[in-house]
Design an enzyme around this catalytic site. Structure first.
Site, PDB file in Angstrom:
ATOM      1  N   HIS A 136     -22.288  -7.949 -20.942  1.00  0.00           N
ATOM      2  CA  HIS A 136     -23.234  -8.929 -21.263  1.00  0.00           C
ATOM      3  C   HIS A 136     -24.348  -8.847 -20.721  1.00  0.00           C
ATOM      4  O   HIS A 136     -24.655  -8.040 -19.830  1.00  0.00           O
ATOM      5  CB  HIS A 136     -22.439 -10.425 -20.571  1.00  0.00           C
ATOM      6  CG  HIS A 136     -21.233 -10.987 -21.463  1.00  0.00           C
ATOM      7  ND1 HIS A 136     -20.030 -10.667 -21.370  1.00  0.00           N
ATOM      8  CD2 HIS A 136     -21.366 -12.029 -22.324  1.00  0.00           C
ATOM      9  CE1 HIS A 136     -19.130 -11.187 -22.502  1.00  0.00           C
ATOM     10  NE2 HIS A 136     -19.947 -12.110 -22.818  1.00  0.00           N
ATOM     11  N   THR A 175     -18.077 -21.156 -18.848  1.00  0.00           N
ATOM     12  CA  THR A 175     -17.347 -20.601 -18.261  1.00  0.00           C
ATOM     13  C   THR A 175     -17.246 -20.489 -16.919  1.00  0.00           C
ATOM     14  O   THR A 175     -18.289 -21.026 -16.147  1.00  0.00           O
ATOM     15  CB  THR A 175     -17.228 -19.214 -18.745  1.00  0.00           C
ATOM     16  OG1 THR A 175     -18.576 -18.449 -18.585  1.00  0.00           O
ATOM     17  CG2 THR A 175     -17.274 -19.027 -20.218  1.00  0.00           C
ATOM     18  N   LYS A 231     -25.999 -13.058 -17.050  1.00  0.00           N
ATOM     19  CA  LYS A 231     -24.618 -13.886 -16.728  1.00  0.00           C
ATOM     20  C   LYS A 231     -24.311 -14.014 -15.252  1.00  0.00           C
ATOM     21  O   LYS A 231     -24.187 -12.929 -14.716  1.00  0.00           O
ATOM     22  CB  LYS A 231     -23.765 -13.104 -17.581  1.00  0.00           C
ATOM     23  CG  LYS A 231     -22.379 -13.863 -17.719  1.00  0.00           C
ATOM     24  CD  LYS A 231     -21.547 -13.254 -18.900  1.00  0.00           C
ATOM     25  CE  LYS A 231     -20.121 -13.849 -19.009  1.00  0.00           C
ATOM     26  NZ  LYS A 231     -20.212 -15.423 -19.145  1.00  0.00           N
TER      27      LYS A 231
HETATM   28  N1  LIG Z   1     -17.745 -20.759 -24.844  1.00  0.00           N
HETATM   29  C1  LIG Z   1     -18.786 -19.992 -25.590  1.00  0.00           C
HETATM   30  O1  LIG Z   1     -18.658 -19.383 -26.619  1.00  0.00           O
HETATM   31  C2  LIG Z   1     -19.979 -19.548 -24.685  1.00  0.00           C
HETATM   32  C3  LIG Z   1     -20.892 -18.886 -25.507  1.00  0.00           C
HETATM   33  C4  LIG Z   1     -21.926 -18.642 -24.659  1.00  0.00           C
HETATM   34  C5  LIG Z   1     -22.259 -18.937 -23.194  1.00  0.00           C
HETATM   35  N2  LIG Z   1     -21.277 -19.571 -22.625  1.00  0.00           N
HETATM   36  C6  LIG Z   1     -21.253 -20.119 -21.595  1.00  0.00           C
HETATM   37  O2  LIG Z   1     -22.138 -21.297 -21.452  1.00  0.00           O
HETATM   38  C7  LIG Z   1     -22.647 -21.398 -20.228  1.00  0.00           C
HETATM   39  C8  LIG Z   1     -24.277 -21.476 -20.506  1.00  0.00           C
HETATM   40  O3  LIG Z   1     -24.462 -20.249 -20.840  1.00  0.00           O
HETATM   41  P1  LIG Z   1     -26.043 -19.955 -21.402  1.00  0.00           P
HETATM   42  O4  LIG Z   1     -26.179 -18.373 -21.770  1.00  0.00           O
HETATM   43  O5  LIG Z   1     -26.674 -20.761 -22.145  1.00  0.00           O
HETATM   44  O6  LIG Z   1     -26.582 -20.097 -19.843  1.00  0.00           O
HETATM   45  P2  LIG Z   1     -27.898 -20.334 -19.533  1.00  0.00           P
HETATM   46  O7  LIG Z   1     -29.055 -19.580 -20.095  1.00  0.00           O
HETATM   47  O8  LIG Z   1     -28.191 -20.080 -17.862  1.00  0.00           O
HETATM   48  O9  LIG Z   1     -28.045 -21.948 -19.621  1.00  0.00           O
HETATM   49  C9  LIG Z   1     -27.394 -22.693 -18.811  1.00  0.00           C
HETATM   50  C10 LIG Z   1     -28.403 -24.104 -18.905  1.00  0.00           C
HETATM   51  O10 LIG Z   1     -27.677 -25.214 -18.377  1.00  0.00           O
HETATM   52  C11 LIG Z   1     -28.472 -25.914 -18.026  1.00  0.00           C
HETATM   53  N3  LIG Z   1     -28.039 -26.891 -16.621  1.00  0.00           N
HETATM   54  C12 LIG Z   1     -27.641 -26.626 -15.590  1.00  0.00           C
HETATM   55  N4  LIG Z   1     -27.336 -27.580 -14.701  1.00  0.00           N
HETATM   56  C13 LIG Z   1     -27.477 -28.676 -15.533  1.00  0.00           C
HETATM   57  C14 LIG Z   1     -27.322 -30.134 -15.644  1.00  0.00           C
HETATM   58  N5  LIG Z   1     -26.792 -30.544 -14.669  1.00  0.00           N
HETATM   59  N6  LIG Z   1     -27.500 -30.773 -16.832  1.00  0.00           N
HETATM   60  C15 LIG Z   1     -28.118 -30.290 -17.753  1.00  0.00           C
HETATM   61  N7  LIG Z   1     -28.196 -28.937 -17.919  1.00  0.00           N
HETATM   62  C16 LIG Z   1     -27.971 -28.163 -17.039  1.00  0.00           C
HETATM   63  C17 LIG Z   1     -29.530 -24.915 -17.112  1.00  0.00           C
HETATM   64  O11 LIG Z   1     -30.957 -25.434 -17.070  1.00  0.00           O
HETATM   65  P3  LIG Z   1     -31.870 -24.623 -15.830  1.00  0.00           P
HETATM   66  O12 LIG Z   1     -32.346 -23.439 -16.748  1.00  0.00           O
HETATM   67  O13 LIG Z   1     -33.039 -25.807 -15.932  1.00  0.00           O
HETATM   68  O14 LIG Z   1     -31.365 -24.613 -14.701  1.00  0.00           O
HETATM   69  C18 LIG Z   1     -29.736 -23.904 -18.398  1.00  0.00           C
HETATM   70  O15 LIG Z   1     -30.492 -24.206 -19.372  1.00  0.00           O
HETATM   71  C19 LIG Z   1     -22.169 -20.221 -19.284  1.00  0.00           C
HETATM   72  O16 LIG Z   1     -21.113 -20.585 -18.562  1.00  0.00           O
HETATM   73  C20 LIG Z   1     -21.799 -19.166 -20.394  1.00  0.00           C
HETATM   74  O17 LIG Z   1     -20.817 -18.363 -19.761  1.00  0.00           O
HETATM   75  C21 LIG Z   1     -20.035 -19.775 -23.493  1.00  0.00           C
END
Ligand SMILES: NC(=O)c1ccc[n+]([C@@H]2O[C@H](COP(=O)([O-])OP(=O)(O)OC[C@H]3O[C@@H](n4cnc5c(N)ncnc54)[C@H](OP(=O)(O)O)[C@@H]3O)[C@@H](O)[C@H]2O)c1
Length: 249
Positions: free
Chosen positions: A136, A81, A140
């Site tokens: 959240h 998102t 976030k």
């Molecule tokens: N659509 C849905 O149903 C839904 C549900 C939940 C979350 N989301 C969204 O999904 C996203 C991630 O959520 P989250 O809660 O999992 O966040 P998070 O815990 O911050 O995870 C994001 C992950 O992406 C990794 N990342 C960053 N840059 C990258 C790259 N270039 N290549 C590969 N991995 C990379 C980060 O790695 P590092 O930690 O090593 O930096 C981290 O592990 C957010 O935008 C959130 O709003 C959507």
């Protein structure tokens, strides 16, 4: 979400984990995501031969992944998102080349809520103030949540309004009386709250609230898997969870 997605794919009898990606420099690199599948930062090698990439990362990373998916003809389930309008247009455009499911919230319950909100807004179209409240976890990085914004868009569309013109993001100080045409947003951040959304239709003498509360991230992962399965039969195109679940309004 990455870990939850790996768990969901590993448990699904009809899915095979082809690879798992992390960013360069991540401590996770080289670890086993599943038996025989090691976490890599080599996008090209990992994506080659895959049917679909499920991407829940960050805006910049997702846009790079999108371009690579187009190049390799790999379908994309995009859950990240925080994209702006121009970036969303770019994602939609990719649907000309590959199959893309893009949804700020992949949970089945939330997507059902979108359909319920459309119905509520059409019935409660005058005399009801619309306010959207979301909560959240403390990590976030974007606000309001993509889901809250989508809920606002659904309601605005049903009411014949443009969300960009009628949204009010937070209030402070002397605000004056509420403008009946506005849709208000309020954001709460704290602890480990997985994701809660309430849309309030507040009238004189009654209030209708449509709420969704996620208690496990597995709901998003299961929705993402349904989207991945959908893409195996859909061909190219730009879709959201309403298409995947047959709920298109
Ligand atoms: N659509 C849905 O149903 C839904 C549900 C939940 C979350 N989301 C969204 O999904 C996203 C991630 O959520 P989250 O809660 O999992 O966040 P998070 O815990 O911050 O995870 C994001 C992950 O992406 C990794 N990342 C960053 N840059 C990258 C790259 N270039 N290549 C590969 N991995 C990379 C980060 O790695 P590092 O930690 O090593 O930096 C981290 O592990 C957010 O935008 C959130 O709003 C959507």
């Amino acid at each position: 979400m990455g870990k939850t997605l790996v768990e969901a794919v590993s448990q699904a009898p009809d899915c095979l984990l082809h690879g798992a990606l992390a960013r360069s420099g991540s401590e996770a690199l080289g670890q086993a995501a599943a038996p025989g599948v090691f976490i890599s930062d080599d996008m090209l090698a990992t994506l080659s031969g895959a049917d679909v990439l499920i991407d829940f990362t960050r805006v910049d990373a997702s846009l790079q992944h999108l371009a690579l998916c187009e190049r390799l003809g790999v379908n994309l389930v995009l859950g990240t998102t925080g994209f702006d309008a121009e970036q969303k247009r770019r994602i939609a455009e990719a649907g000309k080349t590959i199959g893309v499911v893009f949804s700020p919230n992949m949970s089945v319950g939330v997507n059902l809520s979108f359909a319920l909100l459309d119905m509520a807004a059409r019935v409660l179209n005058t005399g009801y103030d619309v306010e959207i409240i979301e909560a959240h976890h403390r990590h976030k990085v974007d606000a309001p949540s993509g889901t809250a914004l989508r809920m606002g868009e659904v309601v605005a569309q049903a009411l014949g309004r443009d969300l960009a013109e009628c949204a009010v993001y937070g209030r402070e100080g002397y605000t004056g009386e509420r403008d009946a045409q506005t849709i208000g947003f309020a954001t709460v951040r704290g602890g480990d709250i997985i994701g809660e959304h309430t849309v309030m239709f507040a009238g004189l003498g009654e209030r209708v609230e449509i709420s969704h509360k996620a208690s496990s991230r597995m709901t998003f992962a299961q929705g993402a898997l349904r989207a991945a399965r959908f893409l195996t039969n859909s061909g190219t195109g730009f879709f959201d969870m309403q298409d995947v679940l047959g709920l298109r309004l």
